[in-house]
Design a protein around this motif. Structure first.
Motif, PDB file in Angstrom:
ATOM      1  N   THR A 211       0.819  -1.211   0.000  1.00  0.00           N
ATOM      2  CA  THR A 211       0.000   0.000   0.000  1.00  0.00           C
ATOM      3  C   THR A 211       0.856   1.265   0.000  1.00  0.00           C
ATOM      4  N   LYS A 212       2.108   1.160   0.462  1.00  0.00           N
ATOM      5  CA  LYS A 212       3.063   2.271   0.416  1.00  0.00           C
ATOM      6  C   LYS A 212       4.446   1.691   0.116  1.00  0.00           C
ATOM      7  N   GLN A 291      -5.110  -0.013  -7.150  1.00  0.00           N
ATOM      8  CA  GLN A 291      -3.878  -0.103  -6.362  1.00  0.00           C
ATOM      9  C   GLN A 291      -3.148   1.229  -6.322  1.00  0.00           C
ATOM     10  N   VAL A 294      -5.112   3.694  -4.081  1.00  0.00           N
ATOM     11  CA  VAL A 294      -4.947   3.388  -2.658  1.00  0.00           C
ATOM     12  C   VAL A 294      -3.598   3.874  -2.162  1.00  0.00           C
ATOM     13  N   GLN A 295      -2.554   3.677  -2.952  1.00  0.00           N
ATOM     14  CA  GLN A 295      -1.223   4.143  -2.563  1.00  0.00           C
ATOM     15  C   GLN A 295      -1.193   5.660  -2.382  1.00  0.00           C
ATOM     16  N   LEU A 298      -3.779   6.713   1.030  1.00  0.00           N
ATOM     17  CA  LEU A 298      -3.434   6.375   2.407  1.00  0.00           C
ATOM     18  C   LEU A 298      -2.166   7.105   2.850  1.00  0.00           C
ATOM     19  N   LEU A 304      -5.307   0.065   8.701  1.00  0.00           N
ATOM     20  CA  LEU A 304      -6.451  -0.475   7.976  1.00  0.00           C
ATOM     21  C   LEU A 304      -7.337  -1.278   8.920  1.00  0.00           C
ATOM     22  N   LEU A 313      -7.669  -7.805   1.314  1.00  0.00           N
ATOM     23  CA  LEU A 313      -6.335  -7.462   0.822  1.00  0.00           C
ATOM     24  C   LEU A 313      -5.903  -8.400  -0.295  1.00  0.00           C
ATOM     25  N   MET A 318      -2.871  -6.543  -2.443  1.00  0.00           N
ATOM     26  CA  MET A 318      -2.056  -5.561  -1.751  1.00  0.00           C
ATOM     27  C   MET A 318      -1.709  -6.062  -0.353  1.00  0.00           C
ATOM     28  N   HIS A 320      -0.325  -4.705   3.737  1.00  0.00           N
ATOM     29  CA  HIS A 320      -0.246  -3.553   4.642  1.00  0.00           C
ATOM     30  C   HIS A 320       0.191  -4.038   6.022  1.00  0.00           C
ATOM     31  N   SER A 452       1.975  10.079  -3.977  1.00  0.00           N
ATOM     32  CA  SER A 452       1.919   9.279  -2.759  1.00  0.00           C
ATOM     33  C   SER A 452       2.883   9.846  -1.725  1.00  0.00           C
TER      34      SER A 452
END
Length: 596
Positions: A211-212, A291, A294-295, A298, A304, A313, A318, A320, A452
């Motif tokens: 996610t990151k 995807q 979401v990156q 958040l 989450l 997920l 993804m 997290h 992001s």
């Protein structure tokens, strides 16, 4: 006298049947059903001693789906070893996707026999026992099975999944992230071991996107975001993402979109997903679009929230690190077997509201309910709502919230501020809560074009995983498993590294016996002490049976001797054992398998 009693008994039964036609018809129908079950069982199981076994619903069964391996793929050493290890250790390993094993816990023994033969064996030899016991059913294996060293090393070393690596690593650490601190929210976050045990995706898995790229350590102000996904069945997946909703702590929608799956939808599962064929018309948003959005949405310290979040997920493809699962933190039925109270029941019990009604499902409403439950849990503390911690409803009833009636409907279908696309899904659920909250300002396509915000550490680096997948000696599984022991009846010199033989692993070297027959006799006599038996037979070393010579006194073949050995070994196992026999020549390998 016995015949007279038998005739009297039969006459009485016939009289009873004629006395009650309804009973007669019912018993006839039951007898017909039993006959069909017996016929079905006897058709799939070779008859022994002239009698078929009655149907047993608890009997283990093994079904192979080789088409899932690909048309040109043949089972290799690693794939075969994974299958055998799963029959021994069950759910502690990932289930092979090409096999279906029902009641695998009822398999008391797994017998694996490797038979080394010459090149002409398959053209010149016909083993009666193999043909009858396995009903002439066999599978051709890959060429690497011929390598004895590779084969036995694969059997003696269990391939670790990424989840198992994470679980083992976390057991050695008090905390995977020392930077988390002891603030309130961190007490409810699933540990890395719990993420692994529940099947959450991890960085490094094929096709899994974080996610990151880089995360930030948590703080008391780290925000909660609740996510819920709806899935449909497609030609390429049983659970393909078709809608995703993300809700913030104010219960506003920050992302809500339909998603076009890769394959064609074969079942919309509308009753559970709320997705209809009409809703999906013209949808172009892809999983990759979601995807990226979401990156960008958040923050790097986002937490989450969800219910059975691992499935969401995995649908998102993804991963997290910071997750709160309300199905894990709330447990009002004192379930200790790993089961979770449903989100519907949790909402009714703790929030006093109904979701997932007969009018259908909505991913916003499920995400909203999970957020409310997580906030209530954090507010009330660790013990609240969990009977496993000693919480009792009668003494804590004041913790239950009664939801207020919904007020004025909010028009949340305002077009995106960056384009003309809608920002939320046109929900089909009557009077759904998603209609009473503000929607996001931007659609998923405009959000994915943003930037992001990143943190200061890479989760994958902190896990320090071997993405090439490592193995663990089979002994480490035997120590924690309930298996009695493993018998290794083969020449262990072929192993790259000898296992540390103990009470859990027993070794029988063929060279330590005066004859091959005495070696087989010893294995068969002690086999009931073990849950796993790994055995190797060299056909050339098998003594021929007496009387197998021709008129000149020359022994033509020792196949009958091998046939008798196999029959003795299989006969020494207990009922419901899994019998696996691999016949290996320098250029061809075949597999027989069957539940005894």
């Amino acid at each position: 006298m016995a015949k007279r009693e038998l005739r009297r008994s039969l006459k009485s039964e016939i009289d009873n049947l004629f006395a009650s036609p309804e009973t007669a018809e019912n018993e006839f129908q039951e007898a017909t059903k039993r006959k069909k079950r017996d016929d079905s069982e006897s058709s799939s199981t070779p008859k022994s001693s002239g009698s078929s076994q009655p149907f047993d619903p608890h009997r283990p069964r093994v079904t192979l789906h080789l088409n899932r391996l690909g048309n040109s793929f043949r089972i290799d050493c690693e794939t075969l070893a994974h299958f055998i290890h799963y029959t021994l250790f069950g759910n502690s390993l990932m289930k092979p996707r090409w096999t279906a094993i029902s009641n695998h816990r009822n398999i008391p023994q797994t017998l694996v026999i490797r038979i080394n033969v010459q090149e002409d064996f398959f053209m010149t030899t016909n083993l009666k026992f193999l043909n009858e016991f396995f009903e002439r059913r066999w599978i051709e294996l890959g060429s690497d099975i011929s390598d004895r060293s590779l084969f036995w090393n694969s059997m003696m070393n269990v391939r670790l999944t990424l989840q198992e690596q994470v679980r083992r690593k976390s057991e050695k650490m008090q905390k995977t992230f020392e930077v988390l601190g002891k603030h309130d929210k961190s007490n409810f976050i699933l540990t890395t071991a719990q993420l692994a045990d529940r099947g959450f995706p991890f960085p490094g898995e094929d096709g899994i996107v974080p996610t990151k790229r880089r995360y930030k350590k948590l703080s008391p102000s780290s925000p909660l975001f609740s996510v819920d996904c709806e899935m449909c069945e497609t030609t390429t997946a049983n659970r393909a993402l078709t809608r995703i909703s993300i809700v913030d702590e104010e219960q506003n929608t920050i992302l809500d979109t339909l998603v076009k799956p890769d394959g064609d939808i074969t079942d919309y599962v509308t009753r559970y997903s709320g997705i209809t064929e009409k809703m999906m018309e013209g949808v172009t948003t892809t999983l990759a679009d979601v995807q990226k959005a979401v990156q960008n949405l958040l923050p790097p310290d986002a937490i989450l929230v969800g219910h059975s979040l691992e499935f969401d997920l995995r649908a998102m493809r993804m991963t997290h690190p910071f997750c709160i699962d309300v199905g894990h933190t709330l447990n009002y039925t004192n379930s200790t077997s790993g089961g979770r109270n449903s989100l519907k029941n949790l909402s009714e019990f703790f929030l006093g509201v109904q979701i997932q009604t007969k009018f259908g499902h909505c991913s916003y409403e499920d995400a909203w309910a999970a957020m409310r439950l997580a906030q209530l849990k954090i507010e009330k503390g660790l013990m609240f709502g969990n009977t496993s911690f000693g919480w009792k409803y009668s003494r804590n009833a004041n913790g239950v919230v009664v939801e207020e009636a919904l007020q004025t409907e909010v028009v949340s279908t305002v077009p995106c501020s960056g384009c003309t696309q809608p920002t939320v899904v046109g929900c089909t659920v009557l009077n759904c809560r998603c209609r009473f909250v503000n929607g996001p300002l931007k659609c998923v396509h405009c959000v994915k074009l943003g930037e992001s915000i990143e943190g200061d550490f890479d989760w994958q680096d902190t896990l320090d995983l071997d993405l090439d997948k490592t193995t663990s000696p089979i002994e480490s599984y035997l120590k924690k498993d309930k298996m009695t022991s493993l018998m290794c009846a083969f020449d262990t010199s072929v192993l790259d590294k000898l296992p540390s033989f103990s009470k859990k692993i027993r070794s029988k070297q063929p060279s330590s016996f005066p004859s091959y027959d005495s070696f087989i006799d010893s294995v068969a006599s002690e086999m009931l002490n073990d849950s796993g038996i790994f055995l190797e037979i060299d056909k050339e070393r098998v003594e021929p049976l007496e009387g197998s010579a021709d008129e000149t006194g020359e022994v033509i073949d020792n196949s009958e001797g091998l046939n008798a050995m196999l029959e003795k070994l299989v006969g020494a196992t207990t009922r419901n054992s899994l019998i696996i026999i691999i016949v290996s020549s320098p250029s061809k390998n075949i597999l027989f398998n069957r539940i005894k």
